[in-house]
Each structure stands twice: as structure tokens, then as C-alpha cells.
Design a protein around this motif. Structure first.
Motif, PDB file in Angstrom:
ATOM      1  N   MET A   1      87.657  48.549  25.395  1.00 15.81           N
ATOM      2  CA  MET A   1      88.481  47.567  26.092  1.00 15.81           C
ATOM      3  C   MET A   1      88.962  48.143  27.421  1.00 15.81           C
ATOM      4  N   GLU A   2      88.782  47.398  28.477  1.00 16.60           N
ATOM      5  CA  GLU A   2      89.211  47.866  29.785  1.00 16.60           C
ATOM      6  C   GLU A   2      90.674  47.516  30.011  1.00 16.60           C
ATOM      7  N   THR A   3      91.413  48.453  30.511  1.00 19.36           N
ATOM      8  CA  THR A   3      92.794  48.169  30.904  1.00 19.36           C
ATOM      9  C   THR A   3      92.806  47.991  32.419  1.00 19.36           C
ATOM     10  N   PRO A   4      93.879  47.409  32.951  1.00 24.71           N
ATOM     11  CA  PRO A   4      93.915  47.134  34.381  1.00 24.71           C
ATOM     12  C   PRO A   4      93.729  48.398  35.224  1.00 24.71           C
ATOM     13  N   VAL A   5      93.227  48.194  36.401  1.00 22.83           N
ATOM     14  CA  VAL A   5      93.015  49.296  37.336  1.00 22.83           C
ATOM     15  C   VAL A   5      94.367  49.799  37.842  1.00 22.83           C
ATOM     16  N   LEU A   6      94.483  51.109  37.966  1.00 22.97           N
ATOM     17  CA  LEU A   6      95.716  51.681  38.495  1.00 22.97           C
ATOM     18  C   LEU A   6      95.487  52.265  39.895  1.00 22.97           C
ATOM     19  N   ILE A   7      94.461  53.090  39.990  1.00 23.72           N
ATOM     20  CA  ILE A   7      94.145  53.708  41.288  1.00 23.72           C
ATOM     21  C   ILE A   7      92.671  53.471  41.580  1.00 23.72           C
ATOM     22  N   GLU A   8      92.405  53.044  42.778  1.00 25.56           N
ATOM     23  CA  GLU A   8      91.038  52.814  43.206  1.00 25.56           C
ATOM     24  C   GLU A   8      90.806  53.668  44.442  1.00 25.56           C
ATOM     25  N   ILE A   9      89.916  54.627  44.333  1.00 29.82           N
ATOM     26  CA  ILE A   9      89.636  55.479  45.486  1.00 29.82           C
ATOM     27  C   ILE A   9      88.310  55.051  46.082  1.00 29.82           C
ATOM     28  N   LYS A  10      88.338  54.742  47.360  1.00 29.85           N
ATOM     29  CA  LYS A  10      87.130  54.232  48.012  1.00 29.85           C
ATOM     30  C   LYS A  10      86.780  55.101  49.207  1.00 29.85           C
ATOM     31  N   ASN A  11      85.620  55.729  49.130  1.00 32.75           N
ATOM     32  CA  ASN A  11      85.069  56.499  50.244  1.00 32.75           C
ATOM     33  C   ASN A  11      86.095  57.460  50.859  1.00 32.75           C
ATOM     34  N   LEU A  12      86.794  58.170  49.994  1.00 31.70           N
ATOM     35  CA  LEU A  12      87.832  59.083  50.478  1.00 31.70           C
ATOM     36  C   LEU A  12      87.212  60.311  51.145  1.00 31.70           C
ATOM     37  N   LYS A  13      87.703  60.609  52.334  1.00 29.97           N
ATOM     38  CA  LYS A  13      87.261  61.826  53.018  1.00 29.97           C
ATOM     39  C   LYS A  13      88.486  62.611  53.444  1.00 29.97           C
ATOM     40  N   THR A  14      88.616  63.811  52.938  1.00 26.90           N
ATOM     41  CA  THR A  14      89.697  64.695  53.354  1.00 26.90           C
ATOM     42  C   THR A  14      89.071  65.950  53.935  1.00 26.90           C
ATOM     43  N   HIS A  15      89.361  66.203  55.193  1.00 27.68           N
ATOM     44  CA  HIS A  15      88.754  67.356  55.855  1.00 27.68           C
ATOM     45  C   HIS A  15      89.826  68.345  56.274  1.00 27.68           C
ATOM     46  N   PHE A  16      89.419  69.616  56.350  1.00 25.22           N
ATOM     47  CA  PHE A  16      90.314  70.668  56.824  1.00 25.22           C
ATOM     48  C   PHE A  16      89.811  71.148  58.175  1.00 25.22           C
ATOM     49  N   PHE A  17      90.700  71.079  59.140  1.00 27.49           N
ATOM     50  CA  PHE A  17      90.296  71.454  60.493  1.00 27.49           C
ATOM     51  C   PHE A  17      90.739  72.878  60.781  1.00 27.49           C
ATOM     52  N   LEU A  18      89.806  73.804  60.635  1.00 31.01           N
ATOM     53  CA  LEU A  18      90.112  75.216  60.835  1.00 31.01           C
ATOM     54  C   LEU A  18      89.476  75.691  62.131  1.00 31.01           C
ATOM     55  N   ASP A  19      89.898  76.879  62.554  1.00 33.33           N
ATOM     56  CA  ASP A  19      89.327  77.439  63.776  1.00 33.33           C
ATOM     57  C   ASP A  19      87.823  77.654  63.632  1.00 33.33           C
ATOM     58  N   GLU A  20      87.413  78.025  62.407  1.00 29.90           N
ATOM     59  CA  GLU A  20      85.998  78.346  62.190  1.00 29.90           C
ATOM     60  C   GLU A  20      85.140  77.088  62.135  1.00 29.90           C
ATOM     61  N   GLY A  21      85.767  75.946  61.979  1.00 28.81           N
ATOM     62  CA  GLY A  21      85.011  74.711  61.864  1.00 28.81           C
ATOM     63  C   GLY A  21      85.705  73.766  60.912  1.00 28.81           C
ATOM     64  N   THR A  22      85.095  72.641  60.658  1.00 26.46           N
ATOM     65  CA  THR A  22      85.699  71.658  59.780  1.00 26.46           C
ATOM     66  C   THR A  22      85.117  71.804  58.373  1.00 26.46           C
ATOM     67  N   VAL A  23      86.015  71.903  57.397  1.00 28.40           N
ATOM     68  CA  VAL A  23      85.566  71.944  56.013  1.00 28.40           C
ATOM     69  C   VAL A  23      85.711  70.546  55.439  1.00 28.40           C
ATOM     70  N   GLN A  24      84.584  69.991  55.001  1.00 27.67           N
ATOM     71  CA  GLN A  24      84.629  68.643  54.448  1.00 27.67           C
ATOM     72  C   GLN A  24      84.894  68.752  52.953  1.00 27.67           C
ATOM     73  N   ALA A  25      86.150  69.032  52.621  1.00 29.50           N
ATOM     74  CA  ALA A  25      86.495  69.337  51.230  1.00 29.50           C
ATOM     75  C   ALA A  25      86.227  68.146  50.331  1.00 29.50           C
ATOM     76  N   VAL A  26      86.609  66.966  50.778  1.00 32.26           N
ATOM     77  CA  VAL A  26      86.300  65.740  50.052  1.00 32.26           C
ATOM     78  C   VAL A  26      85.540  64.863  51.036  1.00 32.26           C
ATOM     79  N   ASN A  27      84.347  64.459  50.640  1.00 33.67           N
ATOM     80  CA  ASN A  27      83.490  63.803  51.622  1.00 33.67           C
ATOM     81  C   ASN A  27      82.860  62.530  51.050  1.00 33.67           C
ATOM     82  N   GLY A  28      83.691  61.521  50.919  1.00 33.60           N
ATOM     83  CA  GLY A  28      83.160  60.251  50.442  1.00 33.60           C
ATOM     84  C   GLY A  28      83.182  60.142  48.934  1.00 33.60           C
ATOM     85  N   VAL A  29      84.380  60.050  48.393  1.00 32.19           N
ATOM     86  CA  VAL A  29      84.525  59.998  46.941  1.00 32.19           C
ATOM     87  C   VAL A  29      85.004  58.611  46.526  1.00 32.19           C
TER      88      VAL A  29
END
Lengths: 356, 328
Positions: A1-29
């Protein structure tokens, strides 16, 4: 049985902008958390599972930032009236639980009032290291009642009583005395229980547990997980459990998200993930679990060949390509596989299943 | 807590005995004594010294006796009568010379310490929270400048500026009319009007180093998981900052009181000479030059006691601040 949706994550991208470059820690989740259900997020270290969790609360450390995507929080009815000191547990699985409000958490200001009202009240979090996740110089009582007083109108006495009640509920002996103790006087397991009590103090709709049992011994680990299940029955919150331990997943999960290098490899309900894994990464993960008594003739344990790639130097095409046994040259290194639906709430990111 | 205090007070006794011995021995280390210094300076001025008079003085001061006897006599006087002996150079009891100067030194040190804290605390926090911002770089620049400039040079520059542009004499702690006057509200006000110059001078280096300490500590603490926990609870940033990481980062801040106090006292010596302040520093240096042994030894002893007390105060503050230390 499905219960109602609580959190919907759509195409989440979280990047870290460091001196060495950008780390795409979360890239489209993409994934969904349902009310009252447990979602396990599994993956190797550095695959972005913790950052995904922290993105939900907007507590990603500097220099990390959500750069794209939505985190839609379907705020359940009961919580829109929260803050009046009422503290009743919700009946799990109630079907008439309509949602009134949808908030895009990713769009909120990380330092703003709206997200602060959600943190600790609607969505709370427990962490990996109970040793360092509690302030060493404040009493247990102080740290628990802080959240209560912040989000409700309770007075000091009421908040204290409530804290005692919570401590009792998470299985801490002599809770009245414990209010005055400091975290360093408690064992690791007890501290994690304090963390849980603190997280549940405002009766959240979602509890995010970021590897809550990694830093405690095996016996305590089992107790903590059991406690979380009990509390879920009682409080009715959804749990997002982050772990790299597939044993924990098998025991706890309703739904599973397998992550690899900042992307979802595969997601689905726990049975199909364990009995019918589709993604080569999931398959090799499951093969790399040591089993007691199975390998009588001293076989070597299967492991995934190769290493997790350098975050600054991500492979082209499929992230798992360089380590995959089913690698298709010219295809897998050219196309980053899209989500291929296999059923309701079941999808895999792998070109092997393109035609199905 | 009471036990802790008692234990610390008991530990102070052997420490102080050891300090008094070391102080006394150090004073005796240079060859000769007060009389040889006196004879040498008289001879330099062409005067003859009668050997019988010299013998009489040696007997009078007890300089012919072995060192340990001299030490025991000196200690006996201090413990039993509060008598620190006589100053040869001033021909006065040491206690008459020392107390007023010691009190002023203490006022100066305390004021400098407060100045250091008040300035270093907010700047340190700002520097850490806004790491690598323009403000942080400015604070760092002036911090290092403050550390690098010797106090006495700063004193000279400040005096020059005050004299040249404000036509103000900045030497001393009192205006001429209050110099010899008995204590009154006017004199206290005059003291505070003069106090800020030496306070700024003496405090600069301490401020600079404390800013760096606060910044480094807070940067460490800001990355601790308990900060994330507090943030996940929904606390506003500024409240979170002051309740958790700043509180924890204060520990080393407070423990520095112990060693800031003696640096303030010793740093004050040279500045005091430049600014001609009536504090302990100049008197101590003169006593050392003249081998005025009871005066010098008493000074070193008293300053050491101040240091020991400062350490005790900082330990008590730490215990009050940090339950982990309190519970041990």
C-alpha cells in the motif's frame, strides 16, 4: 500500500566549489520519500548520500551549494498546526492525510526563517558520530530542550518534562538525572539515544539518519536500529536512513536508493533490489557481502574491481562504466544513462535495459 | 569544586618556595655583591673606601654569611613579619618601596588584559566567521603588525605623535600636580586619563596574538559536527555561533590569562622606562644593576606570585567554563 508522498527530490545537483575545481557531489538525483516509510540510501563513501541528506535541510557545508533541482516537501496537515505544544502521535498509514502545502526546500534561503522553522521541527537529523555531534560543554537536558523551546511555546518546566519523557522513551535509564549529565559521561550508544530523543523532540515528519550506527559497536547497533523501528511505529515519522551496510538495508528498508558518484544507480522497493538487482553496480555490491557458511571451498570474496574515480576527473558517459563488467564501448562512455522505468517507483540508470 | 580549589592552593605552596629559592639564587649569581658595585662606582669617581667601614657595612647587611643562611633569614622575615628586608640602594624597607608600584603595575596589567580581551574577542570571531574576507585580511595585517613592532618602539612613536600633534606630555601615570598628592577622586581620574597610552602600547602584542588564537580555535570548532547538529535543530546562525563554537573556543582564550599576565608585567618594564611610569619595571631593573639583592629578589618573588595567582585564576575560570575539566 502506498502512503502519501512526503519528499520529492527532482534532479538535485549540489556542487562544491573548491580552488582545485568543482566537485559534483550530487549530480542529478531523483527519488521520493513516502510518509511513515523507511527509505535507505546506500552507496560507497563519497557517493553523495550524506550531501543529498544535508541538501534536504539546506545544511550543506561551505563551499557546497545546491545549484539545480527541486526538493518538494509535501507538508502534512498535522504539522501546519504544530507549535501549539500539542504532542500527539499520528496514526500510521492514515489514508485521509491530505497535504495542504508544498514547499520547495531547495529554493529557500539556507539562513532564512522558513528553513529554520522546518529544521528540527518537520525534518530532523541524527548523525554518524554521537561522540562529536553533541556539544561537549552543555548538558543533555539543555541540548534537548533547546529544540523544544525553539519550535514550541513550552515553558522551561514543560520542556524539561517532555525531555525526560523522550529520554525514557529512547531507553535511557533514570532519565530525570540524565538531564543534568554531560555527553562525555555517557557511552556511545547512550549518546546516540540522546541524539534520537533530540531529533524526535518536535515530532518530525521525517527523520534523516546519517549512518547512525557506524560509530557504535555491533550490539548497540542492533539496539539502535530496533529502537528506530519502534519509534517509527509510535511516532509515525518517515525515516531516511543513510548507510553503506547492506545488512542494515535488508533489515530496515521499505524502499532503497542505490547511489554511485553523485547519481542514482537504481531505486526500488527492498525486495526487488535484493532479489532482482538490475544495475551492475547493485549486483556487484550484493555479491561483495561476505556470507557465513556459504563459501565452503574458500572462494575469494567478490569485490568490485577498480577504485571510485577521482571526483575532479569523472568518467564520461556512465559513472560506473570503467568498473563495469558489462561495459559497452562506444555506448556507455558516450551517454550518461537516463532513468529507465521498470515499474512503479522502480527505475535503473543503465543502458542494458534501454529496450525494455 | 572546593576540593579542586584546595588542591590548587596546596600546589601553590611548593611552587612558591621553589620560586623564592630560584629568585634568591639568581640574584646571588653575578660575581660580587651590592658593596663591590658600590666600591667600584665610588672608585670610579676617585673616592677611597675605608676598609674598616666596608667591613662594618658587610656585617650590617649580613653579606659575609653563607648564602643559605641569608636566604633563611630573608624568608623568616617574610613569613613571620611580612618584612622583605631593606633596600641597600634606597636605604628603605623593601615593602615601603614596592607596594605602591606593585599596585600600579597591577592596575596597568589588569587594564591591559581587559583591553586585550575586549579588542581581540570580537575581531577574532569576525576573522574566523568571515575567513578570507577583506575584514579578515585587514585584521590579520594589523595583527601581525602589532605582533612585530616592539612595544618600546610603539611607545616612542605614540609619545612623539602625542607631543608633536596634541602637545601633550604622555610620560608617567599622573599629571605633575598629582605626582606627590595623596589619593583622591581627582587623582584616580587623572590616572585613568594617563592610563590608556601604556595600556594600548602594552596590549597591542597581546591583542594581536589573541586574535590569532581566537581565530584558529573558532575555525577548528566551526567545523565540528555539533555545530551541524545545532544548525539542524533550526537555531539561528548567530545564536548557534555564540552558544556552541564560541563557548568552546573560549577555553584556550581563558587559559591564556595565566601566561598573558606575566608577559604583561615583563613587557611593561621596558615600556615603563620609556614612558617613565611609576611601576615595578624600572625599579626592578635598577635594583638588578645595583645588585640591590633584597629589593630585586622581593620583586621577582612578588611578580612570580602574581603569575601563579594568574594561572590559578585562569584554571578556575576554565573549570567554571568547561565541565570536562570540572569533573576530572
Amino acid at each position: 500500500m502506498e502512503t502519501p508522498v512526503l519528499i520529492e527530490i527532482k534532479n538535485l545537483k549540489t556542487h562544491f566549489f573548491l580552488d582545485e575545481g568543482t566537485v559534483q557531489a550530487v549530480n542529478g538525483v531523483d527519488f521520493t520519500i513516502h510518509q511513515h516509510k523507511t527509505l535507505c540510501v546506500v552507496g560507497e563513501s563519497g557517493c553523495g548520500k550524506s550531501v543529498t541528506a544535508r541538501s534536504i535541510l539546506q545544511i550543506v557545508d561551505q563551499p557546497g551549494r545546491i545549484v539545480e533541482g527541486e526538493i518538494l516537501y509535501h507538508r502534512p496537515d498535522r504539522l501546519s498546526t504544530a507549535g501549539n505544544g500539542e504532542w500527539t502521535s499520528d496514526e500510521a498509514g492514515a489514508s485521509g492525510n491530505s497535504t495542504t502545502e508544498i514547499i520547495d526546500l531547495a529554493a529557500l534561503d539556507p539562513r532564512g526563517r522558513e528553513i529554520r522553522a522546518i529544521r528540527g521541527q518537520d525534518i530532523s537529523m541524527i548523525f554518524q558520530e554521537p561522540m562529536t555531534s553533541l556539544s561537549p560543554i552543555h548538558t543533555v537536558g539543555n541540548q534537548i530542550t533547546e529544540a523544544i523551546k525553539l519550535h514550541t511555546d513550552m515553558l522551561d518546566d514543560e520542556a524539561d518534562e517532555h525531555a525526560v519523557e523522550l529520554l525514557r522513551r529512547v531507553g535511557i535509564p533514570r532519565p530525570e538525572e540524565r538531564l543534568e549529565t554531560y555527553p562525555f559521561e555517557l557511552s556511545g550508544g547512550m549518546r546516540q539515544r540522546v541524539m534520537i530523543a533530540m531529533a524526535l523532540s518536535c515530532n518530525p515528519a521525517l527523520l534523516i539518519a546519517d549512518e547512525p550506527t557506524t560509530a557504535v559497536d555491533v550490539t548497540t547497533q542492533a539496539q539502535i536500529l530496533e529502537l528506530l523501528e519502534e519509534l517509527q511505529d509510535e511516532f509515525g515519522m518517515a525515516i531516511m536512513l543513510i548507510t553503506h551496510d547492506l545488512g542494515v538495508v535488508a533489515e530496515m528498508a521499505d524502499d532503497v536508493v542505490v547511489m554511485y558518484l553523485g547519481q542514482v544507480a537504481e531505486r526500488g522497493d527492498v525486495d526487488s533490489i535484493f532479489h532482482d538487482p538490475k544495475h551492475p553496480y547493485t549486483q556487484s555490491l550484493l555479491k561483495s557481502i561476505p556470507r557465513l557458511g556459504v563459501s565452503r571451498n574458500r572462494q575469494r570474496l567478490d569485490s568490485i574491481r577498480g577504485m571510485v574515480p577521482d571526483p575532479y576527473n569523472r568518467p564520461t558517459g556512465c559513472m560506473f562504466g570503467p568498473r563495469c563488467d558489462h561495459f559497452m564501448p562506444g555506448r556507455c562512455d558516450a551517454v550518461n544513462p537516463p532513468a529507465i522505468p521498470l515499474g512503479p517507483e522502480r527505475e535503473v540508470h543503465c543502458l542494458l535495459y534501454e529496450d525494455e | 569544586m572546593f576540593q579542586f580549589l584546595l588542591r590548587r592552593l596546596l600546589y601553590m605552596i611548593p611552587t612558591l618556595i621553589a620560586i623564592s629559592i630560584v629568585a634568591f639564587v639568581i640574584i646571588q649569581l653575578p660575581p660580587g655583591d651590592f658593596l663591590t658595585t658600590m666600591v667600584a662606582s665610588m672608585a670610579a669617581q676617585g673616592e677611597d673606601v675605608d676598609s674598616t667601614a666596608l667591613q662594618a657595612l658587610t656585617d650590617q647587611y649580613g653579606l659575609g654569611q653563607p648564602v643559605h643562611i641569608q636566604y633563611l633569614k630573608w624568608m623568616q622575615g617574610i613569613v613571620l613579619r611580612g618584612d622583605f628586608g631593606d633596600s641597600f640602594g634606597w636605604n628603605k624597607a623593601v615593602s615601603d618601596l614596592v607596594w605602591s608600584r606593585l599596585a600600579l603595575t597591577f592596575v596597568l596589567s589588569l587594564a591591559s588584559l581587559l583591553f586585550v580581551w575586549v579588542v581581540a574577542f570580537p575581531i577574532g570571531i569576525y576573522s574566523a566567521v568571515k575567513q578570507y574576507s577583506v575584514g579578515d585580511y585587514v585584521a590579520t595585517f594589523f595583527g601581525f603588525l602589532g605582533l612585530a613592532i616592539p612595544n618600546f618602539l610603539l611607545a616612542l612613536i605614540l609619545m612623539y605623535i602625542a607631543f608633536k600633534y596634541f602637545n601633550q606630555s604622555v610620560g608617567g601615570l599622573f599629571s605633575p600636580e598629582y605626582q606627590e598628592a595623596p589619593w583622591s577622586w581627582g587623582k584616580v581620574a587623572d590616572l585613568f586619563a594617563h592610563l590608556w597610552v601604556p595600556v594600548v602600547i602594552i596590549g597591542t602584542a597581546g591583542t594581536a596574538s589573541l586574535i590569532r588564537i581566537m581565530r584558529a580555535n573558532l575555525l577548528d570548532e566551526l567545523r565540528k559536527p555539533y555545530v551541524v547538529t545545532a544548525r539542524a535543530k533550526g537555531l539561528p546562525e548567530w545564536r548557534l555561533l555564540f552558544k556552541y563554537p564560541v563557548r568552546v573556543a573560549l577555553n584556550p582564550f581563558v587559559s591564556t590569562v595565566g601566561w598573558v599576565l606575566p608577559t604583561l608585567v615583563s613587557g611593561a618594564a621596558i615600556v615603563s622606562i620609556v614612558l617613565s611610569l611609576p611601576t615595578t619595571g624600572p625599579l626592578l631593573i635598577r635594583a638588578l644593576q645595583q645588585q640591590d639583592m633584597y629589593l630585586a629578589a622581593s620583586f621577582i618573588m612578588l611578580l612570580s606570585i602574581l603569575t601563579v595567582i594568574g594561572t590559578l585564576v585562569s584554571d578556575l575560570l576554565l573549570a567554571w567554563l568547561d565541565p570536562r575539566i570540572r569533573m576530572e
